[in-house]
Every structure is written in structure tokens, then in C-alpha cells.
Motif scaffolding. Structure first.
Motif, PDB file in Angstrom:
ATOM      1  N   SER A  71       0.779  -1.291   0.092  1.00  0.00           N
ATOM      2  CA  SER A  71       0.028   0.119  -0.125  1.00  0.00           C
ATOM      3  C   SER A  71       0.693   1.296   0.034  1.00  0.00           C
ATOM      4  O   SER A  71       0.504   2.319  -0.136  1.00  0.00           O
ATOM      5  CB  SER A  71      -0.954  -0.147   1.198  1.00  0.00           C
ATOM      6  N   GLU A  72       2.084   1.101   0.372  1.00  0.00           N
ATOM      7  CA  GLU A  72       2.947   2.306   0.379  1.00  0.00           C
ATOM      8  C   GLU A  72       3.876   2.483  -1.091  1.00  0.00           C
ATOM      9  O   GLU A  72       3.839   3.559  -1.515  1.00  0.00           O
ATOM     10  CB  GLU A  72       3.972   2.343   1.430  1.00  0.00           C
ATOM     11  N   ARG A  73       4.206   1.222  -1.625  1.00  0.00           N
ATOM     12  CA  ARG A  73       5.044   1.170  -2.711  1.00  0.00           C
ATOM     13  C   ARG A  73       4.105   0.251  -3.934  1.00  0.00           C
ATOM     14  O   ARG A  73       4.043  -0.729  -3.847  1.00  0.00           O
ATOM     15  CB  ARG A  73       6.394   0.473  -2.381  1.00  0.00           C
ATOM     16  N   TRP A  74       3.801   1.252  -4.807  1.00  0.00           N
ATOM     17  CA  TRP A  74       2.785   0.560  -5.892  1.00  0.00           C
ATOM     18  C   TRP A  74       2.847   1.063  -7.283  1.00  0.00           C
ATOM     19  O   TRP A  74       3.298   2.419  -7.028  1.00  0.00           O
ATOM     20  CB  TRP A  74       1.233   0.369  -5.347  1.00  0.00           C
ATOM     21  N   THR A  75       2.622   0.490  -8.267  1.00  0.00           N
ATOM     22  CA  THR A  75       2.282   1.076  -9.417  1.00  0.00           C
ATOM     23  C   THR A  75       1.053   1.204 -10.045  1.00  0.00           C
ATOM     24  O   THR A  75       0.826   1.867 -10.746  1.00  0.00           O
ATOM     25  CB  THR A  75       3.275   0.163 -10.603  1.00  0.00           C
ATOM     26  N   GLN A  76       0.035   0.156  -9.487  1.00  0.00           N
ATOM     27  CA  GLN A  76      -1.198   0.155  -9.756  1.00  0.00           C
ATOM     28  C   GLN A  76      -2.011  -0.265  -8.582  1.00  0.00           C
ATOM     29  O   GLN A  76      -1.622  -1.231  -7.698  1.00  0.00           O
ATOM     30  CB  GLN A  76      -1.388  -0.613 -11.090  1.00  0.00           C
ATOM     31  N   MET A  77      -3.021   0.552  -8.376  1.00  0.00           N
ATOM     32  CA  MET A  77      -4.093   0.061  -7.201  1.00  0.00           C
ATOM     33  C   MET A  77      -5.478   0.368  -7.638  1.00  0.00           C
ATOM     34  O   MET A  77      -5.807   1.227  -8.419  1.00  0.00           O
ATOM     35  CB  MET A  77      -3.676   1.227  -6.365  1.00  0.00           C
ATOM     36  N   ILE A  78      -6.402  -0.443  -7.397  1.00  0.00           N
ATOM     37  CA  ILE A  78      -7.626  -0.502  -7.367  1.00  0.00           C
ATOM     38  C   ILE A  78      -8.369  -0.122  -6.211  1.00  0.00           C
ATOM     39  O   ILE A  78      -8.229  -0.847  -5.173  1.00  0.00           O
ATOM     40  CB  ILE A  78      -8.294  -1.749  -8.272  1.00  0.00           C
ATOM     41  N   THR A  79      -9.173   1.016  -6.033  1.00  0.00           N
ATOM     42  CA  THR A  79      -9.672   1.233  -4.671  1.00  0.00           C
ATOM     43  C   THR A  79     -11.241   1.381  -4.933  1.00  0.00           C
ATOM     44  O   THR A  79     -11.825   1.871  -5.791  1.00  0.00           O
ATOM     45  CB  THR A  79      -9.261   2.749  -4.392  1.00  0.00           C
ATOM     46  N   VAL A  80     -11.980   0.826  -3.849  1.00  0.00           N
ATOM     47  CA  VAL A  80     -13.262   0.870  -3.344  1.00  0.00           C
ATOM     48  C   VAL A  80     -13.500   1.548  -2.542  1.00  0.00           C
ATOM     49  O   VAL A  80     -13.053   1.587  -1.362  1.00  0.00           O
ATOM     50  CB  VAL A  80     -13.941  -0.578  -3.630  1.00  0.00           C
ATOM     51  N   THR A  81     -14.551   2.698  -2.692  1.00  0.00           N
ATOM     52  CA  THR A  81     -14.801   3.276  -1.462  1.00  0.00           C
ATOM     53  C   THR A  81     -16.518   3.531  -1.373  1.00  0.00           C
ATOM     54  O   THR A  81     -17.099   3.373  -2.375  1.00  0.00           O
ATOM     55  CB  THR A  81     -14.434   4.862  -1.436  1.00  0.00           C
ATOM     56  N   GLY A  82     -16.986   3.815  -0.045  1.00  0.00           N
ATOM     57  CA  GLY A  82     -18.298   3.941   0.114  1.00  0.00           C
ATOM     58  C   GLY A  82     -18.555   5.298   1.050  1.00  0.00           C
ATOM     59  O   GLY A  82     -17.655   5.505   2.023  1.00  0.00           O
ATOM     60  N   ALA A 166      -5.986   3.320 -10.312  1.00  0.00           N
ATOM     61  CA  ALA A 166      -4.817   4.362 -10.444  1.00  0.00           C
ATOM     62  C   ALA A 166      -3.658   3.810 -10.644  1.00  0.00           C
ATOM     63  O   ALA A 166      -3.283   2.471 -10.580  1.00  0.00           O
ATOM     64  CB  ALA A 166      -4.733   4.812  -9.336  1.00  0.00           C
ATOM     65  N   GLU A 167      -2.857   4.425 -11.416  1.00  0.00           N
ATOM     66  CA  GLU A 167      -1.639   4.077 -11.959  1.00  0.00           C
ATOM     67  C   GLU A 167      -0.326   5.137 -11.671  1.00  0.00           C
ATOM     68  O   GLU A 167      -0.733   6.227 -12.200  1.00  0.00           O
ATOM     69  CB  GLU A 167      -1.418   3.702 -13.486  1.00  0.00           C
ATOM     70  N   ARG A 168       0.593   4.910 -11.347  1.00  0.00           N
ATOM     71  CA  ARG A 168       1.792   5.551 -11.092  1.00  0.00           C
ATOM     72  C   ARG A 168       2.758   5.372 -12.225  1.00  0.00           C
ATOM     73  O   ARG A 168       2.915   4.473 -12.743  1.00  0.00           O
ATOM     74  CB  ARG A 168       2.613   5.403  -9.770  1.00  0.00           C
ATOM     75  N   GLY A 169       3.368   6.680 -12.601  1.00  0.00           N
ATOM     76  CA  GLY A 169       4.457   6.471 -13.805  1.00  0.00           C
ATOM     77  C   GLY A 169       5.766   7.664 -13.542  1.00  0.00           C
ATOM     78  O   GLY A 169       5.474   8.414 -12.468  1.00  0.00           O
ATOM     79  N   PRO A 170       6.550   8.081 -14.494  1.00  0.00           N
ATOM     80  CA  PRO A 170       7.367   8.921 -14.367  1.00  0.00           C
ATOM     81  C   PRO A 170       6.438  10.298 -14.318  1.00  0.00           C
ATOM     82  O   PRO A 170       5.502  10.387 -15.020  1.00  0.00           O
ATOM     83  CB  PRO A 170       8.248   8.758 -15.659  1.00  0.00           C
TER      84      PRO A 170
END
Length: 212
Positions: A71-82, A166-170
Motif C-alpha cells: 500500500s506504500e509502494r505500488w504502481t497500480q491500485m484499485i480502490t473501492v470506497t463508500g 490508479a497508475e503511477r508513472g514517471p
């Protein structure tokens, strides 16, 4: 005999190619979660794993990242919120909710923020809105980077929900909000459904499974 051998060889090569393509395309599994007043269901790519879940008051969050990431170091994340009871907020709409989230992004990167609305839509009988938002340069995380998110907002019976990929990149002057991959990811998450929580029903929630 030579023609037959050549044909068999070509067929074998085609089968191997098809198997390789299938192996490269991660399979998905249907995720169904009771979040406040409804079940939230969508397709989760199988190379993601949940790393965080929390309910605080009327706010729910669950995060999944690529297997092997955190959860601290990631390149892609799928988040669900309510957001519990948010439909009671006067003037609320999926588009306005998406705008509020986009505003949070913009405040984090006013000089490199970009957004592309994909428009209003419906998930079954429920209203929704889809956009791509992002920052070209953001300092959260271990290093400065870009962060771009496919944002899906849904208006439930009493609560609001989001699904975000979400996706992180340069780092860059502008995030890649116009990339065609975001439309593909929207398809990868589908079908997206909100289902009622039936009395006495437990996982795997067959009433919602049967909707897919």
C-alpha cells in the motif's frame, strides 16, 4: 505428406500462440462486497490482491495492488470506497461527487492537473459518472511521480460508491488522461453492479452473482 505435416505444424504454432496470449491476459474474478446499504460488485483482475480495508464512521475504503506490491509502494491500485447516506445530500449527483474528488487531485498538483470526463452512464438502474483524472507531478509516495486514475462514481439507494483504478508513472507536465488504456480498464472492471443485501444471504451472495 509434406503438406499435411506443414498444416499440423501451423496448427500447433497457432495453438501455442493462442495459449501464450491467454496466459498474458490476466483472468478476472467477481468481487462482491457488502458496503453499507448495498452489495458492490465488479470484476477484479486476478493479478491484484487486497492490502488494506477500513471503515471509519460513514466512510469505507478497500485497496488492492499488484501482487508483490504494498500500500506504500505500488504502481497500480484499485480502490473501492463508500460514503454512507450521501444520497441525502441536497444537489448531490455522481458527476458532482466526481468533481469533488477531482478537486482534491487538483489541489495536490495545480500546475500539472488534467481531467477527461467520459460522461454520465448507468450501471443497471443506478446512475454513474466516469472520468479520468490525474497529476503529472505529485510528491506522495517514495519519489516524485505522475498519478492517473480511472474514476467511477455510483449513486446507490442511500449511499455513494467509487471504484478507482490508479497508475503511477514517471513525472510529466501532464498525466496521460487521453490514453486509450483507460477505456480498456473500464471494460476490464465490468460488469459493475449494485445489488440489494438480502436478509440471511451470505457470501458468495448468489442473488448478485446471478446478475452478472
Amino acid at each position: 505428406m509434406r503438406v499435411r505435416t506443414t498444416t499440423l505444424a501451423a496448427l500447433a504454432a497457432s495453438l501455442l500462440l493462442a495459449a501464450a496470449v491467454q496466459a498474458q491476459a490476466p483472468q478476472s474474478f467477481r468481487v462482491i462486497s457488502p458496503i453499507f446499504g448495498q452489495l458492490v460488485a465488479f470484476a477484479m483482475p486476478s493479478h491484484f490482491a487486497a492490502v488494506f480495508e477500513n471503515t471509519r464512521g460513514g466512510h469505507y475504503t478497500r485497496e488492492a495492488v499488484l501482487k508483490g506490491e504494498t500500500s506504500e509502494r505500488w504502481t497500480q491500485m484499485i480502490t473501492v470506497t463508500g460514503e454512507k447516506g450521501m444520497t441525502l445530500t441536497p444537489g448531490s449527483s455522481p458527476e458532482m461527487f466526481a468533481g469533488t474528488i477531482a478537486g482534491g487531485f487538483k489541489s495536490a498538483c495545480p500546475d500539472s492537473f488534467a481531467a477527461r470526463p467520459l460522461g454520465e452512464t448507468r450501471f443497471g438502474r443506478f446512475e454513474g459518472f466516469v472520468a479520468v483524472i490525474g497529476c503529472g507531478r505529485i510528491d506522495s509516495g517514495p519519489t516524485r511521480h505522475s498519478e492517473t486514475t480511472l474514476l467511477i462514481t455510483l449513486k446507490g439507494t442511500s449511499d455513494y460508491y467509487t471504484i478507482q483504478w490508479a497508475e503511477r508513472g514517471p513525472e510529466s507536465d501532464e498525466p496521460p488522461v487521453n490514453d486509450v488504456s483507460w477505456q480498456a480498464r473500464l471494460r476490464d472492471l465490468s460488469p459493475i453492479d449494485l445489488c440489494p443485501i438480502m436478509p440471511g444471504e451470505a457470501a458468495p451472495y448468489p442473488s448478485c452473482v446471478n446478475k452478472s
